[in-house]
Structure formats: structure tokens, C-alpha cells
Design a protein around this motif. Structure first.
Motif, PDB file in Angstrom:
ATOM      1  N   PHE A  30       0.821  -1.210   0.000  1.00  0.00           N
ATOM      2  CA  PHE A  30       0.000   0.000   0.000  1.00  0.00           C
ATOM      3  C   PHE A  30       0.854   1.258   0.000  1.00  0.00           C
ATOM      4  CE2 PHE A  30      -3.890  -2.127   2.220  1.00  0.00           C
ATOM      5  CZ  PHE A  30      -4.213  -2.778   1.042  1.00  0.00           C
ATOM      6  N   GLN A  31       1.921   1.288   0.799  1.00  0.00           N
ATOM      7  CA  GLN A  31       2.781   2.476   0.872  1.00  0.00           C
ATOM      8  C   GLN A  31       3.479   2.738  -0.456  1.00  0.00           C
ATOM      9  OE1 GLN A  31       5.012   1.158   4.257  1.00  0.00           O
ATOM     10  NE2 GLN A  31       3.729   2.285   5.716  1.00  0.00           N
ATOM     11  N   GLY A  48      -9.106  -9.815   8.130  1.00  0.00           N
ATOM     12  CA  GLY A  48      -7.798 -10.286   8.548  1.00  0.00           C
ATOM     13  C   GLY A  48      -7.617 -10.079  10.032  1.00  0.00           C
ATOM     14  N   THR A  49      -6.453 -10.460  10.511  1.00  0.00           N
ATOM     15  CA  THR A  49      -6.166 -10.273  11.923  1.00  0.00           C
ATOM     16  C   THR A  49      -5.032  -9.268  12.075  1.00  0.00           C
ATOM     17  OG1 THR A  49      -4.587 -12.095  11.925  1.00  0.00           O
ATOM     18  CG2 THR A  49      -6.868 -12.621  12.494  1.00  0.00           C
ATOM     19  N   GLY A  50      -4.916  -8.688  13.234  1.00  0.00           N
ATOM     20  CA  GLY A  50      -3.838  -7.746  13.500  1.00  0.00           C
ATOM     21  C   GLY A  50      -4.068  -6.414  12.813  1.00  0.00           C
ATOM     22  N   GLU A  55      -1.168   1.136   8.435  1.00  0.00           N
ATOM     23  CA  GLU A  55      -0.223   2.185   8.017  1.00  0.00           C
ATOM     24  C   GLU A  55      -0.331   2.439   6.523  1.00  0.00           C
ATOM     25  OE1 GLU A  55       3.842   1.714   9.302  1.00  0.00           O
ATOM     26  OE2 GLU A  55       3.181   0.802  11.177  1.00  0.00           O
ATOM     27  N   GLY A  56      -0.489   1.380   5.753  1.00  0.00           N
ATOM     28  CA  GLY A  56      -0.619   1.515   4.308  1.00  0.00           C
ATOM     29  C   GLY A  56      -1.869   2.263   3.911  1.00  0.00           C
ATOM     30  N   ALA A  62      -3.430   9.699   2.613  1.00  0.00           N
ATOM     31  CA  ALA A  62      -2.607  10.907   2.596  1.00  0.00           C
ATOM     32  C   ALA A  62      -2.209  11.291   1.170  1.00  0.00           C
ATOM     33  CB  ALA A  62      -1.357  10.706   3.459  1.00  0.00           C
ATOM     34  N   ALA A  63      -2.089  10.301   0.297  1.00  0.00           N
ATOM     35  CA  ALA A  63      -1.732  10.564  -1.096  1.00  0.00           C
ATOM     36  C   ALA A  63      -2.951  10.978  -1.923  1.00  0.00           C
ATOM     37  CB  ALA A  63      -1.075   9.321  -1.705  1.00  0.00           C
ATOM     38  N   GLY A  64      -4.138  10.964  -1.298  1.00  0.00           N
ATOM     39  CA  GLY A  64      -5.350  11.350  -2.002  1.00  0.00           C
ATOM     40  C   GLY A  64      -6.054  10.186  -2.680  1.00  0.00           C
ATOM     41  N   GLY A  65      -5.600   8.953  -2.392  1.00  0.00           N
ATOM     42  CA  GLY A  65      -6.205   7.770  -2.995  1.00  0.00           C
ATOM     43  C   GLY A  65      -7.482   7.345  -2.291  1.00  0.00           C
TER      44      GLY A  65
END
Length: 77
Positions: A30-31, A48-50, A55-56, A62-65
Motif C-alpha cells: 500500500f505504501q 484479517g487479523t492484526g 499504516e498503508g 494521505a496521497a489522495g487515494g
């Protein structure tokens, strides 16, 4: 197996997993996608777990996606 996927140029590349977190780590994908595609980036997060992916997802936003997540009622975890 046991490889992270990242966006490098216009290609998907396999890389050795990082030292921290689950392996493979979707945050790295993702990042790197957010850095490369910016506002054209789309992330889809399924059950999913965790916290892998959190962060991704922040990087994509933040990138506008755009980020799409699974409805909690249908998630197994």
C-alpha cells in the motif's frame, strides 16, 4: 511465498520481507502504491487479523487515494 510485493516503477516486484511485522506485509504494498500512484491509488482491505494494512491505508489516504474495506458484519475476523 514469504515475499513482500511492492510497486517499483510500473511493475510489481517481490522483495524479501522486512524485519518487523507479519510476513508478507501488505503495508509495504500500500505504501509503495501510494507513493507511485498518488491520488490514482486504490486499496482494498478484506478480513484479517492484526493491524497489518493500517499504516498503508493511511499512506493511501494521505496521497489522495481511495480505500475500500470489508463490511465488518461479513468479516470472519
Amino acid at each position: 511465498p514469504n515475499s513482500d510485493v511492492i510497486v517499483e516503477g510500473d511493475c510489481l516486484r517481490l522483495r524479501a520481507p522486512g524485519a518487523r511485522g507479519p510476513k508478507p506485509l501488505v503495508d509495504r504494498l500500500f505504501q509503495s502504491a501510494a507513493a507511485h500512484f498518488g491520488p490514482r491509488c486504490v486499496a482494498v482491505v478484506l478480513s484479517g487479523t492484526g493491524s497489518d494494512g493500517a499504516e498503508g491505508v493511511r499512506a493511501v489516504k494521505a496521497a489522495g487515494g481511495r480505500v475500500f474495506v470489508q463490511e465488518p458484519r461479513s468479516a470472519k475476523y
